[in-house]
Design a protein around this motif. Sequence first.
Motif, short mmCIF file in Angstrom:
data_model
loop_
_atom_site.label_atom_id
_atom_site.label_comp_id
_atom_site.label_asym_id
_atom_site.label_seq_id
_atom_site.Cartn_x
_atom_site.Cartn_y
_atom_site.Cartn_z
N GLU A 279 -3.65 5.01 -11.69
CA GLU A 279 -3.38 6.41 -12.00
C GLU A 279 -1.92 6.65 -12.34
O GLU A 279 -1.61 7.44 -13.23
N LEU B 140 2.37 1.71 -3.53
CA LEU B 140 1.42 2.17 -4.54
C LEU B 140 1.03 3.63 -4.36
O LEU B 140 0.70 4.32 -5.33
N LYS B 141 1.06 4.13 -3.12
CA LYS B 141 0.69 5.51 -2.85
C LYS B 141 1.88 6.47 -2.92
O LYS B 141 1.71 7.67 -2.82
N SER C 51 -10.71 -8.57 2.53
CA SER C 51 -11.36 -7.26 2.65
C SER C 51 -11.21 -6.68 4.05
O SER C 51 -11.23 -5.47 4.23
N HIS D 221 -4.62 -3.23 5.66
CA HIS D 221 -3.96 -2.37 4.68
C HIS D 221 -4.24 -2.87 3.26
O HIS D 221 -3.32 -3.33 2.58
N PRO E 152 -4.42 -3.10 -0.60
CA PRO E 152 -3.63 -2.35 -1.59
C PRO E 152 -4.48 -1.36 -2.36
O PRO E 152 -5.61 -1.66 -2.74
N ASP E 153 -3.94 -0.17 -2.60
CA ASP E 153 -4.64 0.89 -3.32
C ASP E 153 -4.41 0.70 -4.82
O ASP E 153 -3.50 1.30 -5.40
N VAL E 154 -5.22 -0.16 -5.42
CA VAL E 154 -5.06 -0.48 -6.84
C VAL E 154 -5.29 0.76 -7.70
O VAL E 154 -4.62 0.96 -8.72
N GLN E 155 -6.21 1.63 -7.29
CA GLN E 155 -6.50 2.84 -8.06
C GLN E 155 -5.27 3.74 -8.15
O GLN E 155 -5.05 4.37 -9.19
N ALA E 156 -4.48 3.78 -7.10
CA ALA E 156 -3.25 4.59 -7.13
C ALA E 156 -2.29 4.06 -8.19
O ALA E 156 -1.63 4.83 -8.89
N SER F 10 0.83 -1.21 0.00
CA SER F 10 0.00 0.00 0.00
C SER F 10 0.86 1.26 0.00
O SER F 10 0.58 2.22 -0.72
#
Length: 202
Positions: free
Chosen positions: A133, A73-74, A120, A124, A126-130, A70
Amino acid sequence: MATEKNTEAQIIAAAKKIFMQKGLSGARMQDIADEAGINKAMLHYYYRSKDKLFDIIFEEAADNVFKVLSAILKSDMPFAEMVAAIVENYINNLIKNPYLPMFVLNEIHQNPERIINRFSKSGHPPDVQAFVEKVMKVQKKGEIRKVSPLQLLLNIVSMCIFPFAAKPLLQTIAGLDEIQYRMMMEERKKQVVDFIMAALKP
């Protein structure tokens, strides 16, 4: 106190082995007690149920993987460094927890809802959207060719996980002992990054 810690460590190690072999549904507390070299009453003294034991093991392993992932990725690190960091994180954690891929695959086949719920609920996710982007940003800059960000992430993760999921077969076919296998996994960190970055050249 030291004896209690040693017993708990024995139980955790035994549970990891039994869960990997039989999954949560197939594992019995007696199996874990036998593997740990203790009686069932002592096992129940430390852990009341196999579900509780499974949760402890799964949460520890998932937290180790996802917490660092996480943060990666951020982060604002350059794209190539981010890919290298993802690969390093996955392979390092799988070297420490080689049972994890089969552990998860067994549960996916036996009870997908249970394993999805545990993922879920991990602290923590993982921020897949980050990641998506970041990929779109470097694509716009022309630093990499146009690819599906999700397919790319799947490729990276799959290339890290497969050698651990297929470890017994890989060792048998290639004739690798534990030291040779470990050396190959260390080398794989660079091989995966080089392969991915070469595939992304504009």
